[in-house]
Motif scaffolding. Structure first.
Motif, short mmCIF file in Angstrom:
data_model
loop_
_atom_site.label_atom_id
_atom_site.label_comp_id
_atom_site.label_asym_id
_atom_site.label_seq_id
_atom_site.Cartn_x
_atom_site.Cartn_y
_atom_site.Cartn_z
N SER A 72 -4.42 1.70 8.39
CA SER A 72 -4.88 3.21 8.80
C SER A 72 -4.89 3.91 7.71
O SER A 72 -4.10 4.10 6.83
CB SER A 72 -4.31 3.62 9.96
OG SER A 72 -4.77 5.00 10.31
N SER A 73 -5.95 4.86 7.59
CA SER A 73 -5.97 5.98 6.60
C SER A 73 -4.68 6.89 7.15
O SER A 73 -4.35 7.75 6.18
CB SER A 73 -7.23 6.76 6.64
OG SER A 73 -7.71 7.20 7.93
N ASP A 74 -4.38 7.07 8.17
CA ASP A 74 -3.05 7.83 8.67
C ASP A 74 -1.87 7.24 7.99
O ASP A 74 -1.47 6.07 8.74
CB ASP A 74 -3.39 7.87 10.05
CG ASP A 74 -2.21 8.88 10.81
OD1 ASP A 74 -1.15 9.27 10.07
OD2 ASP A 74 -1.98 9.15 11.99
N LEU A 75 -1.27 7.74 7.40
CA LEU A 75 -0.07 7.27 6.69
C LEU A 75 1.10 7.12 7.86
O LEU A 75 2.00 6.45 7.50
CB LEU A 75 0.41 8.07 5.66
CG LEU A 75 -0.43 8.00 4.27
CD1 LEU A 75 0.16 9.16 3.32
CD2 LEU A 75 -0.69 6.79 3.78
N GLU A 76 1.07 7.89 8.90
CA GLU A 76 2.06 7.69 9.89
C GLU A 76 1.99 6.28 10.93
O GLU A 76 2.94 5.90 11.45
CB GLU A 76 2.04 8.74 10.62
CG GLU A 76 2.28 10.15 10.13
CD GLU A 76 3.81 10.44 9.70
OE1 GLU A 76 4.57 9.93 10.19
OE2 GLU A 76 3.72 10.65 8.39
N LYS A 77 0.69 5.62 10.63
CA LYS A 77 0.37 4.65 11.36
C LYS A 77 1.06 3.13 10.87
O LYS A 77 0.53 3.41 9.56
CB LYS A 77 -1.18 4.36 12.14
CG LYS A 77 -1.35 5.30 12.92
CD LYS A 77 -2.72 5.19 13.51
CE LYS A 77 -3.24 6.43 14.54
NZ LYS A 77 -4.29 5.96 14.89
N LEU A 78 1.48 2.23 11.34
CA LEU A 78 1.91 0.95 10.89
C LEU A 78 0.64 0.26 10.69
O LEU A 78 -0.39 0.29 11.52
CB LEU A 78 3.11 0.21 11.67
CG LEU A 78 4.36 1.12 11.85
CD1 LEU A 78 5.28 0.36 12.71
CD2 LEU A 78 5.03 1.36 10.48
N GLU A 137 -11.81 1.04 16.06
CA GLU A 137 -11.98 2.39 16.74
C GLU A 137 -10.75 2.96 17.32
O GLU A 137 -10.72 4.12 17.44
CB GLU A 137 -13.10 2.09 17.51
CG GLU A 137 -14.43 1.76 16.86
CD GLU A 137 -15.66 1.48 17.81
OE1 GLU A 137 -15.47 1.75 18.97
OE2 GLU A 137 -16.79 1.16 16.99
N ASN A 138 -9.82 1.97 17.90
CA ASN A 138 -8.77 2.45 18.75
C ASN A 138 -7.49 2.54 18.06
O ASN A 138 -6.47 3.31 18.68
CB ASN A 138 -8.74 1.95 20.11
CG ASN A 138 -9.98 1.96 20.89
OD1 ASN A 138 -10.45 3.05 21.14
ND2 ASN A 138 -10.52 0.73 21.25
N GLU A 139 -7.34 1.75 17.08
CA GLU A 139 -5.83 1.85 16.28
C GLU A 139 -5.80 2.25 15.03
O GLU A 139 -4.64 2.64 14.81
CB GLU A 139 -5.48 0.24 16.50
CG GLU A 139 -5.34 -0.49 17.67
CD GLU A 139 -4.49 0.38 18.67
OE1 GLU A 139 -3.43 0.81 18.45
OE2 GLU A 139 -4.74 0.14 19.98
N PHE A 194 0.98 -1.18 -0.04
CA PHE A 194 -0.09 -0.12 0.12
C PHE A 194 0.84 1.28 -0.16
O PHE A 194 1.20 1.84 1.19
CB PHE A 194 -0.99 -0.05 1.24
CG PHE A 194 -1.93 -1.19 1.19
CD1 PHE A 194 -3.26 -0.89 0.44
CD2 PHE A 194 -1.71 -2.30 1.94
CE1 PHE A 194 -3.85 -2.01 0.56
CE2 PHE A 194 -2.77 -3.24 1.98
CZ PHE A 194 -4.03 -3.12 1.36
N ARG A 195 1.30 1.68 -1.16
CA ARG A 195 2.10 2.88 -1.00
C ARG A 195 1.43 4.01 -1.80
O ARG A 195 0.95 3.83 -3.15
CB ARG A 195 3.48 2.63 -2.20
CG ARG A 195 4.28 1.59 -1.38
CD ARG A 195 5.71 1.67 -1.99
NE ARG A 195 6.59 0.92 -1.18
CZ ARG A 195 6.80 -0.66 -1.70
NH1 ARG A 195 6.03 -1.10 -2.72
NH2 ARG A 195 7.47 -1.25 -0.99
N ALA A 196 1.03 4.85 -1.08
CA ALA A 196 0.29 6.10 -1.58
C ALA A 196 0.70 7.39 -0.85
O ALA A 196 1.26 7.26 0.49
CB ALA A 196 -1.14 5.83 -1.56
N SER A 197 0.60 8.43 -1.26
CA SER A 197 0.65 9.57 -0.45
C SER A 197 -0.39 9.95 0.38
O SER A 197 -0.21 10.63 1.01
CB SER A 197 1.00 10.99 -1.36
OG SER A 197 -0.21 11.03 -2.20
#
Length: 97
Positions: free
Chosen positions: A70-76, A94-96, A2-5
């Motif tokens: 995650s939709s957050d690119l900073e999260k693993l 909901e939490n991760e 999953f490589r995306a900006s």
């Protein structure tokens, strides 16, 4: 993999094999979660026999395996093996994510 900006939503990939009945038991629970989360989370089923190369890239070896992205690119991404109760899947979403 999953490589995306950017990602518009979180993704849950459910790795399974068609011929193993016990790995398909989670289907009803997944439908419930799809309805519950709508466009917030995208649920994908990945038949590891049909998509062997992708399953290998995602390090899906034991089944069933779920990969939470995650939709957050900073999260693993979070990878789990074994059947998970619906409440556990909901808690991860909901939490991760």
């Amino acid at each position: 993999m999953f490589r995306a900006s950017t990602r518009s939503c979180s993704v849950l990939v459910d790795g399974f094999v068609t011929y193993k009945r016990r790995h398909r038991i989670s289907g009803g629970h997944m439908v419930q979660l799809v309805v519950e989360y709508g466009e917030e989370v995208r649920f994908l089923k990945l038949d590891t026999d049909e998509e062997h190369e992708l399953a290998t890239q995602m390090q899906i070896h034991g089944l069933p395996t779920m990969v939470f992205v995650s939709s957050d690119l900073e999260k693993l991404a979070i990878r789990t093996e074994g059947l998970l109760p619906t409440d556990t899947i909901r808690n991860i979403i909901e939490n991760e994510l």
